[in-house]
Design a protein around this motif. Sequence first.
Motif, PDB file in Angstrom:
ATOM      1  N   GLN A 142      98.569  35.042  19.217  1.00 29.87           N
ATOM      2  CA  GLN A 142      98.033  34.913  20.567  1.00 29.87           C
ATOM      3  C   GLN A 142      98.646  33.757  21.336  1.00 29.87           C
ATOM      4  N   SER A 143      99.499  32.990  20.702  1.00 29.31           N
ATOM      5  CA  SER A 143     100.122  31.846  21.355  1.00 29.31           C
ATOM      6  C   SER A 143     101.462  31.561  20.683  1.00 29.31           C
ATOM      7  N   GLU A 144     102.238  30.687  21.340  1.00 30.17           N
ATOM      8  CA  GLU A 144     103.523  30.294  20.766  1.00 30.17           C
ATOM      9  C   GLU A 144     103.331  29.545  19.457  1.00 30.17           C
ATOM     10  N   SER A 145     102.259  28.776  19.373  1.00 29.93           N
ATOM     11  CA  SER A 145     101.977  28.042  18.143  1.00 29.93           C
ATOM     12  C   SER A 145     101.721  29.000  16.984  1.00 29.93           C
ATOM     13  N   GLN A 146     100.904  30.026  17.219  1.00 34.15           N
ATOM     14  CA  GLN A 146     100.635  31.000  16.166  1.00 34.15           C
ATOM     15  C   GLN A 146     101.894  31.797  15.819  1.00 34.15           C
ATOM     16  N   ARG A 147     102.731  32.065  16.802  1.00 34.43           N
ATOM     17  CA  ARG A 147     103.967  32.804  16.529  1.00 34.43           C
ATOM     18  C   ARG A 147     104.893  31.974  15.636  1.00 34.43           C
TER      19      ARG A 147
END
Length: 250
Positions: A142-147
Amino acid sequence: MSPIGVGAIAFVCVFGGALVGMYLRSRLPDHHLAQESRDAIKLATAIIGTLSALALGLLIASAKRTFDDASADRRTSAARIVLLDRVLAQYGQETAELRAKLKAIVQVRLKAEQDDAGGDHPFSEGLEIEAAQERLRNLMPQSESQRALQQRALQLSGDLAEARWVRAESEVGGFPTPFLAVLIMWFTLLFASFGLLAPGNGTVVATLFICALSVSAAMVLIIDMDHPHLGFIRVSDVPFRWAIERIGQP
């Protein structure tokens, strides 16, 4: 063939060679065992003894390197497992099932090794890790961090899967049979010369028996060390026990 099987064959050949040498001593004419003949036999067997010592040293060095590599691989794998668990924890609650699966994989591996049933386990374990990778790929960041965390988790799980297949491949190998056969032949000739030159009394027979048993036991230990995940001499399971204690912690 198992290390014990190789050791049994080595003992029969080596001690049998000593007995054959003692038998020939009692049958050969005296001039065959004159001082000049003894000196020639000693010189020839000295060459065989040197070659045997060099070959045995190569076996020890190879087995020690294999064992050390397996120990280092186990510590590295345990560290990667804990790091993968921490990455999944940072991703969020969506990975709770994956973290539980990761811990179960390590627990099953430890149990299989303790039950001495780990022969085919690297294969099934590699498939389980690949199944976990499939679940990782199905996550929806859901976010760049999770990706970024997803990509890091896939990298770590890929490294673990690769290590499992490498381990499965390494357990199939071992010392070449012709090399072991030649080494046993050299020891047999060496002990045959001992029996040929030594007097045939009980002390000599007992000494040759103990020495043949020692040589065979050494070969068993060396071959067993070359398979660090099987047999008597195994790499420590402490790194994985340490990893289990830390997997699942918040």
